[in-house]
Design an enzyme around this catalytic site. Sequence first.
Site, mmCIF file in Angstrom:
data_model
loop_
_atom_site.group_PDB
_atom_site.id
_atom_site.type_symbol
_atom_site.label_atom_id
_atom_site.label_comp_id
_atom_site.label_asym_id
_atom_site.label_seq_id
_atom_site.Cartn_x
_atom_site.Cartn_y
_atom_site.Cartn_z
ATOM 1 N N TYR A 184 -14.606 3.756 9.768
ATOM 2 C CA TYR A 184 -13.139 3.757 9.836
ATOM 3 C C TYR A 184 -12.673 4.387 11.160
ATOM 4 O O TYR A 184 -11.846 3.812 11.880
ATOM 5 C CB TYR A 184 -12.611 4.554 8.641
ATOM 6 C CG TYR A 184 -11.120 4.758 8.582
ATOM 7 C CD1 TYR A 184 -10.253 3.694 8.364
ATOM 8 C CD2 TYR A 184 -10.577 6.041 8.702
ATOM 9 C CE1 TYR A 184 -8.884 3.904 8.283
ATOM 10 C CE2 TYR A 184 -9.211 6.255 8.609
ATOM 11 C CZ TYR A 184 -8.372 5.181 8.406
ATOM 12 O OH TYR A 184 -7.018 5.396 8.322
ATOM 13 N N GLY A 190 0.805 -1.214 0.000
ATOM 14 C CA GLY A 190 0.000 0.000 0.000
ATOM 15 C C GLY A 190 0.836 1.261 0.000
ATOM 16 O O GLY A 190 2.065 1.237 -0.130
ATOM 17 N N ILE A 249 -4.374 -11.201 6.347
ATOM 18 C CA ILE A 249 -4.384 -10.961 7.792
ATOM 19 C C ILE A 249 -5.627 -11.579 8.443
ATOM 20 O O ILE A 249 -5.630 -11.881 9.636
ATOM 21 C CB ILE A 249 -4.252 -9.449 8.113
ATOM 22 C CG1 ILE A 249 -4.044 -9.197 9.603
ATOM 23 C CG2 ILE A 249 -5.450 -8.662 7.634
ATOM 24 C CD1 ILE A 249 -2.811 -9.759 10.200
#
Length: 315
Positions: free
Chosen positions: A142, A11, A53
């Site tokens: 988020y 990323g 993950i």
Amino acid sequence: MSKTIVIGACGQIGTELVLALRKRKGNDAVYAADLKDECPTVLSQGPYVQLDILNSENVRQFIIENEIKEVYLLAALLSATAEKNPDFAWRLNMEGLFTILDLAKEQHIDKIFWPSSIAVFGPTTPRDNTPQFTVMEPSTVYGISKQAGERWCEYYFNKFGVDVRSIRYPGLISYTSLPGGGTTDYAVDIFYQAKLKNQYTCFLSENTALPMMFMEDAIRATIELMEAPKEAIKIRSAYNLAGISFTPKELAAAIQNIQPEFEISYAPDFRQNIADSWPKSIDDSYATANWGWKEQFGLTEMVKIMLEKVDVNLL
Ligand code: NAD
Ligand code: SER
């Protein structure tokens, strides 16, 4: 040298963090891990592993078998993408953190870096020079996941002595890889469009001030925090960190100083609401006092470097 892994290595932050860590620790000592099955060329100088993950067993096995002692957990959905898929965002942003915190609780890992964000703040937070300790009522999935993550990091430190460290990154500006779906991404997109078309339509309104930071500062902050002596780290939720605060209009004006023909227009979308709930500027005096943080890059220098370095072939 003990082994390190960066999860979410492909990323915007991971790409540059892996390169910086490999410079300090040696290529072979730093694993890059990501969901992507192919290692990007830029990370090919050292080991790469495909890891999800959310596959806790695989992650546990890989870390234990390879005797990895330091973990940088970057895999997450960012603010704008998370609003489109809140259930999955909550799962991704939280489950991975527990996998890594538990590995440290069981003493397989010595040290964790897990990034938080300015998104932990919300509409009831004071927006100018936002303090380290203040009202935090995030209104995005988020922000809620980052706020919960901060509390869990602090809890694992207090209850189990887990050495977990964190920064509330502002919006990060970089040219090595593209950003991954945040509200602050306009401040990166604008440079690509300035080069391609000399024009940009911004998804935030002209006077929306947000805290931002050039990636080189963010990587240095991350490494300085992780290398600071344990006793210096007084905050185990996450540190406020300030770089440069500006509006789209101010950023456009800085670009026009170099490219006078550059034009900007505004078409705010759903991301405007998110930006309106976040701070305009940040008080990072705890980071400065505890581990010596000081930003280096200002707006003019950042704009000059970005215009020189962005490669439109990445788009
Ligand atoms: P990004 O979206 O650019 O990169 C995330 C990486 O994680 C991607 O390469 C993706 O393939 C990988 N990934 C996604 N799901 C995965 C999974 N299940 N298993 C393994 N890898 C997976 O994000 P970024 O901008 O580099 O941000 C990294 C971290 O920093 C995130 O936690 C983010 O919330 C935080 N952060 C970023 C910013 C910013 O401006 N970039 C600001 C504040 C906080
Ligand atoms: N840059 C990030 C975002 O906009 C802030 O965490 O989502």
